[in-house]
Design a protein around this motif. Structure first.
Motif, PDB file in Angstrom:
ATOM      1  N   GLU A 186       4.986   1.390   0.911  1.00 19.52           N
ATOM      2  CA  GLU A 186       6.031   1.818  -0.492  1.00 19.52           C
ATOM      3  C   GLU A 186       7.195   2.603   0.194  1.00 19.52           C
ATOM      4  O   GLU A 186       8.208   2.599  -0.174  1.00 19.52           O
ATOM      5  CB  GLU A 186       4.933   2.013  -1.730  1.00 19.52           C
ATOM      6  N   ALA A 187       6.151   3.832   0.562  1.00 18.39           N
ATOM      7  CA  ALA A 187       7.035   5.179   1.245  1.00 18.39           C
ATOM      8  C   ALA A 187       7.714   4.580   1.876  1.00 18.39           C
ATOM      9  O   ALA A 187       9.021   5.255   1.820  1.00 18.39           O
ATOM     10  CB  ALA A 187       6.336   5.982   1.340  1.00 18.39           C
ATOM     11  N   ASP A 240       1.055  -1.366  -0.197  1.00 18.85           N
ATOM     12  CA  ASP A 240      -0.511   0.198   0.008  1.00 18.85           C
ATOM     13  C   ASP A 240       0.790   0.926   0.042  1.00 18.85           C
ATOM     14  O   ASP A 240       2.329   1.361   0.048  1.00 18.85           O
ATOM     15  CB  ASP A 240      -0.787  -0.266   1.028  1.00 18.85           C
ATOM     16  N   GLU A 241       0.689   2.733  -0.012  1.00 19.15           N
ATOM     17  CA  GLU A 241       0.802   3.517  -0.066  1.00 19.15           C
ATOM     18  C   GLU A 241       2.204   3.807   1.126  1.00 19.15           C
ATOM     19  O   GLU A 241       2.930   4.538   0.778  1.00 19.15           O
ATOM     20  CB  GLU A 241       0.458   4.690  -0.747  1.00 19.15           C
ATOM     21  N   ARG A 242       1.076   4.025   1.833  1.00 23.60           N
ATOM     22  CA  ARG A 242       2.395   4.177   2.938  1.00 23.60           C
ATOM     23  C   ARG A 242       3.007   2.718   2.814  1.00 23.60           C
ATOM     24  O   ARG A 242       5.263   2.998   3.271  1.00 23.60           O
ATOM     25  CB  ARG A 242       1.682   3.909   4.362  1.00 23.60           C
ATOM     26  N   ASN A 295       3.572  10.788   7.867  1.00 23.77           N
ATOM     27  CA  ASN A 295       2.273  11.057   5.953  1.00 23.77           C
ATOM     28  C   ASN A 295       0.767  10.783   6.351  1.00 23.77           C
ATOM     29  O   ASN A 295      -0.167   9.918   5.153  1.00 23.77           O
ATOM     30  CB  ASN A 295       3.555  10.737   5.127  1.00 23.77           C
ATOM     31  N   ASP A 296       0.745   9.588   6.860  1.00 24.24           N
ATOM     32  CA  ASP A 296       0.051   8.523   7.497  1.00 24.24           C
ATOM     33  C   ASP A 296      -1.903   9.326   7.994  1.00 24.24           C
ATOM     34  O   ASP A 296      -1.383   9.881   9.522  1.00 24.24           O
ATOM     35  CB  ASP A 296       0.425   7.412   8.705  1.00 24.24           C
TER      36      ASP A 296
END
Lengths: 380, 294
Positions: free
Chosen positions: A235-236, A231-233, A299-300
């Motif tokens: 991936e970062a 998921d995006e988190r 960023n979450d």
């Protein structure tokens, strides 16, 4: 790292295992072009990191190019157990007389490699293991010795395959063992390994999990890493080299060491909170790593409080402190931070942080105190 | 008394000249560990703060009588480092390095078993071992361990090893030896190896065992405790609330197919008479109860 079927087959082919010809396609047009080059009939197969593709409609036989186009359109975008299909494998169709199962993985109790082979392939091996364990022939391979021809033959004979398949299976499984060890795989699985009506044995499906720790000796691992589902988190975090698993709560968790990070997640749950994530900054984490971790958590949008739980061994207290200060200067961290710091150079770390403490950055003496504080702040 | 290492243990640091090796080698020496040598083939003949550096373990052993080693070599060199130590006749090898490929671990574990059965390997990917007041090999912060017993500690997780030591220190409970076995797929030393040694050590009266989700090492340890241990045990399993199917960092810590869950491990341990806490603090409190009853 989990490979797509086609990546697994490409890996197997490099070790001399017989696999059908095929091509990757990302659109119906590419699928049609691939099928015309390969020759009909072909099978259109969804490439996803999950099982049960067939039942979900992700594998279709196509006798002509219109069927290829139709199946490709249907399968692309399909949701298979939460995995959206974005790539296809177009493969020459195989005639099947019999289906077998073969795999190698580590038997952690025996601390040796375990080979499993069954004449009952094509279904989930867990089902075979539960209902008819005698149908699985097993071999324990000493990693210091390797799989000898003799041991491989005894193993194959124990599986009662069609006699026409025996010699080929011995050769294929010895090659599979080499692919497993030299390829640094945690798991190699062929299900099914098929016998064709003409008496040829070959690989029809491939499931491969590679050991990310071995990336330093495999240049080709980078391409597999790019296709991991995250998921995006995640991936970062991965881009910053952090061990991160997304969860659904409001308390961001940062800890050093997988055990302490899991324990931190446990304690947050036990005092009535919900962790937003598991994040292990690892051994030897320095100031930059701590700053990266805080940025990922920041960023979450669901995070309402951050619990940093550090027990320094190889990670040093002053590095943790400088990382937190550096991150606070570089990034606007929105949620309040609760820190628990013990272990190597903890006193130095606490001293560095003392002048920076305020309502957005507090310290607690124990793990439980800090968990309660963070959960209370997240609820406020 | 203690298990595996004591005040007479002489340690060679493989990778002493690297930044981590130097830092922890010197910390260990300051603690009182006999840090007698380092190795680095390109820096043989030099020294690190007075500790002589040799090309390999064989030379280090010949010159210093080292009988233990501590590996701080980066993961690609660990296989060769383990074999170097074993071939030098070293009896105890603690490998701190993380990120060692599982196939290397499986290969050197079985090669040691076959060719060097007298060698005990600890790790890889572990914090090391400390016999408080006598010998600290690895990355454990020595000041969190109270010497003297009566408790032995064995843990699969690095940082939880420190947490366990700390919980006992807060309650003024001493430790005979604390062993971090590491969470990798093929640990050189298992829970059972340590439990067996603690059972045989007259000064260890009780054992604290810290496990985590994934694999079946805790279940196997529970069976061993049930059949072979007379000494009381307290335990904590990390990952009680971990969602199934999520890989939590360690190669080992993954729950799949209903196996390796914290619940299954805790049940097995309780069934073996172990007192199981739901977090490290509770496990420490349970150990304090055990010690009070001794």
């Amino acid at each position: 790292m989990d490979l797509f079927e086609h990546q697994g087959k490409e890996l197997f082919a490099r070790y001399g295992l017989p696999v059908p010809s095929g091509e990757v396609a990302l659109s119906p047009e590419e699928a049609v072009a691939a099928a015309s080059r390969l020759g009909l009939p072909v099978v259109v197969k969804a490439q996803v990191h999950t099982g049960g593709r067939g039942k979900a409609g992700g594998v279709k036989l196509a006798a002509d190019l219109d069927a290829v186009r139709g199946h490709a359109s249907d399968i692309l975008g399909l949701d298979i157990s939460g995995h959206i299909v974005r790539r296809l494998w177009i493969e020459q169709a195989s005639d099947i007389a019999e289906e077998y199962y073969a795999s190698f993985t580590l038997d952690r109790s025996a601390r040796k490699h375990l080979g499993m082979l069954s004449a009952e392939g094509g279904v989930e091996i867990e089902t075979v293991a539960a209902e008819n364990p005698d149908a699985i022939s097993k071999v324990l391979v000493d990693p210091a010795e390797g799989l000898t021809e003799e041991a491989a033959r005894a193993w194959v004979e124990g599986a009662n395959l069609n006699p026409a398949a025996t010699d080929q299976a011995v050769e294929i499984l010895r090659k599979l063992y080499v692919a497993y060890t030299e390829g640094d795989a945690d798991l190699v699985e062929i299900n099914p390994l098929i016998l064709t009506p003409e008496g040829r044995v070959h690989v029809l499906d491939a499931k491969v999990t590679l050991d990310a720790n071995a990336v330093f000796r495999h240049e080709d691992y980078a391409q597999y890493d790019e296709t991991q589902p995250r998921d995006e988190r995640e991936e970062a975090a991965h881009a910053k080299g952090l061990q991160y698993v997304g969860l659904a709560g409001s308390v961001g968790v940062i800890a050093n060491g997988a055990g302490l990070a899991m324990s931190t997640v446990d304690v947050v749950n036990q005092v009535g909170g919900k962790p937003a994530n598991f994040l292990d900054i690892g051994g030897g984490a320095n100031a930059q790593v701590m700053a990266n971790a805080l940025e990922v958590i920041n960023n979450d949008p669901d995070v309402r409080a951050i619990f940093i739980n550090i027990f320094g061994g190889i990670t040093r207290g002053e590095e943790v402190a400088n990382g937190i200060i550096g991150a606070l200067e570089a990034v606007d961290i929105e949620a309040p931070i609760v820190l628990r710091l013990d272990g190597t150079n903890a006193a130095e770390g606490r001293e560095i942080l003392a002048p920076h403490l305020n309502e957005k950055l507090v310290m607690e003496p124990t793990m439980l105190d800090a968990a309660r504080r963070a959960v209370a702040m997240a609820a406020a | 008394m203690s298990i595996f290492v004591n005040k007479d243990t002489k340690v060679v640091y493989q990778g002493l000249t690297g930044s981590q090796g130097r830092y922890y080698g010197m910390l260990n020496r300051d603690y009182g560990t006999n840090v007698v040598a380092g190795t680095n083939p390109r820096k043989a003949g030099t020294d690190v703060e007075g500790v002589p550096v040799f090309a390999n373990c064989t030379e280090a052993v010949a010159a210093t009588g080292a009988n233990a080693s501590c590996i701080f070599i980066p993961a690609p060199g660990v296989f060769a480092a383990v074999m170097d130590a074993a071939e030098a006749g070293i009896e105890f090898v603690a490998c701190i390095t993380e990120g060692v490929p599982a196939h290397d671990e499986a290969r050197f574990f079985n090669m040691l078993k076959r060719d060097h059965p007298g060698v005990r390997l600890l790790g890889p990917n572990c914090p090391g071992i400390i016999t408080p007041g006598e010998c600290n090999i690895g990355i454990t912060a020595g000041h969190i361990a109270k010497p003297g017993g009566p408790v032995g500690i064995v843990s699969r997780s690095g940082t939880l090893t420190y947490q366990a030591l700390y919980e006992l220190q807060q309650k003024d409970i001493g430790v005979t030896t604390c062993v971090g076995i590491g969470g990798d797929p093929v640990p050189g030393t298992s829970f059972i190896d340590c439990l067996e040694a603690f059972e045989a050590d007259p000064d260890t009266k009780a054992v604290m065992m810290i496990g985590e989700i994934g694999g079946s090492a805790e279940e196997e340890a529970a069976a061993f405790i049930k059949d072979n241990m007379s000494k009381p045990v307290s335990s904590y399993i990390a990952g009680v609330t971990a969602p199934p199917g999520k890989k939590m960092g360690h190669a080992g810590a993954i729950v799949s197919g209903g196996k390796g869950t914290a619940a299954a491990k805790m049940d097995a341990l309780r069934d073996a008479g172990v007192r199981v806490g739901l977090n490290p603090t509770e496990a420490g409190e349970l150990m304090a109860e055990i010690v009070a009853e001794l």
